[in-house]
Design a protein around this motif. Sequence first.
Motif, short mmCIF file in Angstrom:
data_model
loop_
_atom_site.label_atom_id
_atom_site.label_comp_id
_atom_site.label_asym_id
_atom_site.label_seq_id
_atom_site.Cartn_x
_atom_site.Cartn_y
_atom_site.Cartn_z
N VAL A 210 0.89 -1.16 0.00
CA VAL A 210 0.00 0.00 0.00
C VAL A 210 0.93 1.21 0.00
CG1 VAL A 210 -1.70 1.29 1.37
CG2 VAL A 210 -1.84 -1.20 1.24
N TYR A 211 0.56 2.27 -0.71
CA TYR A 211 1.37 3.48 -0.73
C TYR A 211 0.45 4.70 -0.68
CZ TYR A 211 0.18 3.53 -5.69
OH TYR A 211 -0.51 3.53 -6.87
N ILE A 212 0.98 5.79 -0.18
CA ILE A 212 0.19 7.02 -0.06
C ILE A 212 1.04 8.18 -0.58
CG2 ILE A 212 -1.01 8.58 1.52
CD1 ILE A 212 -1.55 6.09 3.28
N ILE A 213 0.41 8.97 -1.46
CA ILE A 213 1.09 10.07 -2.13
C ILE A 213 0.42 11.39 -1.74
CG2 ILE A 213 1.57 11.10 -4.39
CD1 ILE A 213 1.65 8.18 -5.49
N LEU A 214 1.24 12.39 -1.50
CA LEU A 214 0.75 13.73 -1.21
C LEU A 214 0.41 14.43 -2.53
CD1 LEU A 214 0.27 15.85 1.05
CD2 LEU A 214 2.60 16.65 0.60
N LEU A 215 -0.78 14.99 -2.61
CA LEU A 215 -1.23 15.77 -3.76
C LEU A 215 -1.37 17.22 -3.34
CD1 LEU A 215 -4.19 13.44 -4.89
CD2 LEU A 215 -1.83 13.36 -5.69
N ARG A 216 -1.25 18.12 -4.32
CA ARG A 216 -1.42 19.54 -4.00
C ARG A 216 -1.97 20.30 -5.20
NH1 ARG A 216 3.35 23.41 -1.69
NH2 ARG A 216 2.04 25.13 -1.06
N GLY A 217 -2.92 21.19 -4.94
CA GLY A 217 -3.43 22.08 -5.97
C GLY A 217 -4.52 21.52 -6.86
N LEU B 27 5.86 10.84 -2.06
CA LEU B 27 5.36 9.74 -1.23
C LEU B 27 5.43 10.17 0.24
CD1 LEU B 27 7.32 6.92 -3.05
CD2 LEU B 27 4.82 7.00 -2.85
N LEU B 28 4.56 9.60 1.06
CA LEU B 28 4.58 9.86 2.51
C LEU B 28 4.82 8.54 3.24
CD1 LEU B 28 1.56 12.34 2.78
CD2 LEU B 28 4.00 12.89 2.84
N PRO B 29 6.08 8.10 3.31
CA PRO B 29 6.40 6.77 3.86
C PRO B 29 5.91 6.52 5.28
CG PRO B 29 8.34 7.73 2.83
CD PRO B 29 7.28 8.79 2.83
N THR B 30 5.87 7.54 6.13
CA THR B 30 5.42 7.26 7.51
C THR B 30 3.97 6.83 7.55
OG1 THR B 30 4.83 9.56 7.98
CG2 THR B 30 7.06 8.85 8.60
#
Length: 181
Positions: free
Chosen positions: A92-99, A143-146
Motif C-alpha cells: 500500500v502506498y500514499i502520495i501527497l497531492l497539491r493544488g 510519497l509519505l512513507p510514515t
Amino acid sequence: MINGIYRPYKLKSAGIIFLIWRISLYLNRNVIETVSYCILETRRRRTNLAKSTSSRMELEALKQGINVIPWLEQAAGVTHSFTSTTHGPCNVYIILLRGIEPDKNEYALYVGQSARKPEERFKQHKDGCKSGAGWVRDYGICLLPTLYEHLMNISRDEAEKLEQEIAETLKSAEIKVYGGH
C-alpha cells in the motif's frame, strides 16, 4: 500514538527537532513530511524556545515553498490503526497531492496499492503510465512513507482491501483523498 495522533518526535527536545528539520532540508529527503512533523510537534510545546523555534522553522519552510501539512499526524494515526496479517508481493502506498482545486493550494492524499515498490509506482504515475484519472500525474508531490511503511509486502487481496479501507477512513476524518478504488 496518542488519541489517534501519530507523533514521531514527541520525546525529542526542541533542539533535536530543529536539527532533524535542518538535516531534512539539507538532504532534501521526505522534506514536506519531516518538516511538517517537526513544526507540528514544536507548536505543541509551551516553552518560549519551542515557540520561537517553531516560528523560525515555519518561516524558513515557507521561503522554500513548503507549507505544513496540518492534518499529517491525524492521517498517520489513521493509517497506523491498520495492520497487515499476510505476507506477499504487494504494498500500500500514499502520495501527497497539491493544488487539485484551482483556487486553493491545499494538500490531499492519493491511496494506492501495487506489486511494485512505492517509488517505482510513483514514477509510473508521474510518467503517465497506468495513471488512472491522472491525480498523481498532475498533482502528485511526493510519497509519505510514515503513512504506509508498515503496510509493505502483503498479499494482493489484503492490499486491495486496505487501500479501500484506509481511503474511506481518511475521508471520514475529513481528509481529502483520491484513489482508494
